[in-house]
Design a protein around this motif. Structure first.
Motif, mmCIF file in Angstrom:
data_model
loop_
_atom_site.group_PDB
_atom_site.id
_atom_site.type_symbol
_atom_site.label_atom_id
_atom_site.label_comp_id
_atom_site.label_asym_id
_atom_site.label_seq_id
_atom_site.Cartn_x
_atom_site.Cartn_y
_atom_site.Cartn_z
ATOM 1 N N ASP A 193 0.822 -1.215 0.000
ATOM 2 C CA ASP A 193 0.000 0.000 0.000
ATOM 3 C C ASP A 193 0.853 1.260 0.000
ATOM 4 O O ASP A 193 0.580 2.198 -0.766
ATOM 5 N N ILE A 194 1.903 1.300 0.833
ATOM 6 C CA ILE A 194 2.725 2.518 0.854
ATOM 7 C C ILE A 194 3.597 2.610 -0.397
ATOM 8 O O ILE A 194 3.899 3.718 -0.862
ATOM 9 N N SER A 195 3.966 1.469 -0.991
ATOM 10 C CA SER A 195 4.731 1.495 -2.242
ATOM 11 C C SER A 195 3.899 2.077 -3.375
ATOM 12 O O SER A 195 4.390 2.892 -4.162
ATOM 13 N N ILE A 196 2.648 1.654 -3.475
ATOM 14 C CA ILE A 196 1.767 2.188 -4.524
ATOM 15 C C ILE A 196 1.520 3.674 -4.306
ATOM 16 O O ILE A 196 1.576 4.470 -5.244
ATOM 17 N N GLN A 197 1.287 4.068 -3.069
ATOM 18 C CA GLN A 197 1.073 5.482 -2.762
ATOM 19 C C GLN A 197 2.319 6.303 -3.114
ATOM 20 O O GLN A 197 2.223 7.365 -3.722
ATOM 21 N N ASN A 198 3.491 5.801 -2.764
ATOM 22 C CA ASN A 198 4.748 6.484 -3.094
ATOM 23 C C ASN A 198 4.913 6.599 -4.606
ATOM 24 O O ASN A 198 5.322 7.643 -5.112
ATOM 25 N N TYR B 260 2.552 6.674 -6.979
ATOM 26 C CA TYR B 260 1.634 7.686 -7.498
ATOM 27 C C TYR B 260 2.124 9.102 -7.188
ATOM 28 O O TYR B 260 2.056 9.997 -8.026
ATOM 29 N N GLN B 261 2.623 9.307 -5.987
ATOM 30 C CA GLN B 261 2.992 10.653 -5.553
ATOM 31 C C GLN B 261 4.373 11.088 -6.031
ATOM 32 O O GLN B 261 4.590 12.262 -6.300
ATOM 33 N N ASP B 262 5.325 10.143 -6.095
ATOM 34 C CA ASP B 262 6.714 10.530 -6.346
ATOM 35 C C ASP B 262 7.317 10.052 -7.664
ATOM 36 O O ASP B 262 8.331 10.591 -8.091
ATOM 37 N N ASP B 263 6.743 9.025 -8.299
ATOM 38 C CA ASP B 263 7.381 8.451 -9.483
ATOM 39 C C ASP B 263 6.633 8.720 -10.784
ATOM 40 O O ASP B 263 7.248 9.125 -11.780
ATOM 41 N N LEU B 264 5.353 8.456 -10.796
ATOM 42 C CA LEU B 264 4.563 8.480 -12.021
ATOM 43 C C LEU B 264 4.685 9.813 -12.762
ATOM 44 O O LEU B 264 4.453 10.876 -12.196
ATOM 45 N N PHE B 265 5.106 9.735 -14.015
ATOM 46 C CA PHE B 265 5.238 10.864 -14.946
ATOM 47 C C PHE B 265 6.359 11.854 -14.607
ATOM 48 O O PHE B 265 6.406 12.941 -15.156
ATOM 49 N N THR B 266 7.272 11.476 -13.729
ATOM 50 C CA THR B 266 8.462 12.302 -13.499
ATOM 51 C C THR B 266 9.456 12.034 -14.626
ATOM 52 O O THR B 266 9.295 11.084 -15.399
ATOM 53 N N PRO C 91 14.900 3.939 -5.631
ATOM 54 C CA PRO C 91 13.887 4.909 -5.195
ATOM 55 C C PRO C 91 12.781 5.147 -6.225
ATOM 56 O O PRO C 91 11.682 5.530 -5.870
ATOM 57 N N ASP C 92 13.068 4.930 -7.512
ATOM 58 C CA ASP C 92 12.089 5.191 -8.572
ATOM 59 C C ASP C 92 11.762 3.890 -9.303
ATOM 60 O O ASP C 92 12.644 3.077 -9.563
ATOM 61 N N LYS C 93 10.470 3.729 -9.640
ATOM 62 C CA LYS C 93 10.043 2.521 -10.351
ATOM 63 C C LYS C 93 9.143 2.899 -11.515
ATOM 64 O O LYS C 93 8.411 3.886 -11.454
ATOM 65 N N LEU C 94 9.199 2.079 -12.559
ATOM 66 C CA LEU C 94 8.311 2.268 -13.705
ATOM 67 C C LEU C 94 6.880 1.883 -13.332
ATOM 68 O O LEU C 94 5.933 2.580 -13.654
ATOM 69 N N LEU C 95 6.745 0.744 -12.659
ATOM 70 C CA LEU C 95 5.439 0.255 -12.215
ATOM 71 C C LEU C 95 5.529 -0.072 -10.730
ATOM 72 O O LEU C 95 6.568 -0.524 -10.263
ATOM 73 N N PRO C 96 4.436 0.114 -9.992
ATOM 74 C CA PRO C 96 4.529 -0.068 -8.542
ATOM 75 C C PRO C 96 4.585 -1.510 -8.076
ATOM 76 O O PRO C 96 4.997 -1.772 -6.957
ATOM 77 N N THR C 97 4.187 -2.451 -8.909
ATOM 78 C CA THR C 97 4.037 -3.816 -8.419
ATOM 79 C C THR C 97 4.942 -4.839 -9.089
ATOM 80 O O THR C 97 4.769 -6.030 -8.884
ATOM 81 N N VAL C 98 5.888 -4.415 -9.889
ATOM 82 C CA VAL C 98 6.811 -5.358 -10.528
ATOM 83 C C VAL C 98 8.193 -5.169 -9.932
ATOM 84 O O VAL C 98 8.436 -4.185 -9.231
ATOM 85 N N PRO C 99 9.120 -6.091 -10.219
ATOM 86 C CA PRO C 99 10.478 -5.895 -9.690
ATOM 87 C C PRO C 99 10.974 -4.480 -9.978
ATOM 88 O O PRO C 99 10.681 -3.911 -11.036
#
Length: 179
Positions: free
Chosen positions: A18-23, A25-31, A87-95
């Motif tokens: 849950d906190i990984s997905i929230q992070n 959305y807030q910090d990675d997506l579209f940066t 610290p940055d991921k392309l997708l929240p739920t994959v390696p």
């Protein structure tokens, strides 16, 4: 201290998810880092599709897929053991470093495999590429804040890249049909 149960572990994993997905959305997506990871996940395969040896597609693709599988397994184990982190991921739920594990690294080694006419050439080019990934690419990703070493070194990475290239080469040569 109470012995942790499977239920305790499941609850901790749910919290982490849950906190990984929230992070994400807030910090990675579209940066810009996210766009870099997206490009790294797609562009190498487009280059490979254009320039690979079409007569050896199956053999080279098998080489790359084994590379991707071993790189992903190694990366998940290392990240889970907190030897390194992303610290940055392309997708929240994959390696965490899916673009590197499934694209950049295997495709780069696929070209070395394809263009090496002798094992000696393969060894030399694998040493060079392993050094580039370990000492240059990792260093740049650290400087960009996209990779963190905890209990790991660039030299360990260099050795790992090189050993994996030899393992995959040996597997493919043993599995490939003769003749």
């Amino acid at each position: 201290m109470k012995h942790p149960t499977f239920e305790d572990i499941k609850n901790a994993r749910e919290t982490l998810r849950d906190i990984s997905i929230q992070n994400w959305y807030q910090d990675d997506l579209f940066t810009w880092e996210w766009w870099l990871l997206l490009g790294a996940a797609v562009i190498p395969w487009l280059i490979w599709m254009k320039y690979h040896d079409k007569k050896r597609t199956f053999e080279i693709m098998c080489y790359g897929l084994i590379w991707a599988m071993l790189a992903s397994i190694t990366d998940v184990i290392g990240a889970d053991m907190i030897l390194w982190g992303y610290p940055d991921k392309l997708l929240p739920t994959v390696p965490p470093l899916f673009p590197a594990d499934a694209t950049v690294i295997p495709v780069s080694f696929m070209f070395i495999y394809q263009y090496s006419k002798t094992f000696k050439t393969f060894l030399l080019l694998s040493l060079i590429l392993s050094a580039i990934f370990a000492y240059i690419i990792e260093f740049l990703f650290i400087k960009m804040g996209m990779f963190v070493l905890h209990k790991w070194t660039h030299t360990y990475s260099f050795i790992g890249f090189f050993i994996l290239s030899l393992v995959v080469y040996t597997l493919i040569k043993k599995l490939a049909p003769k003749g």
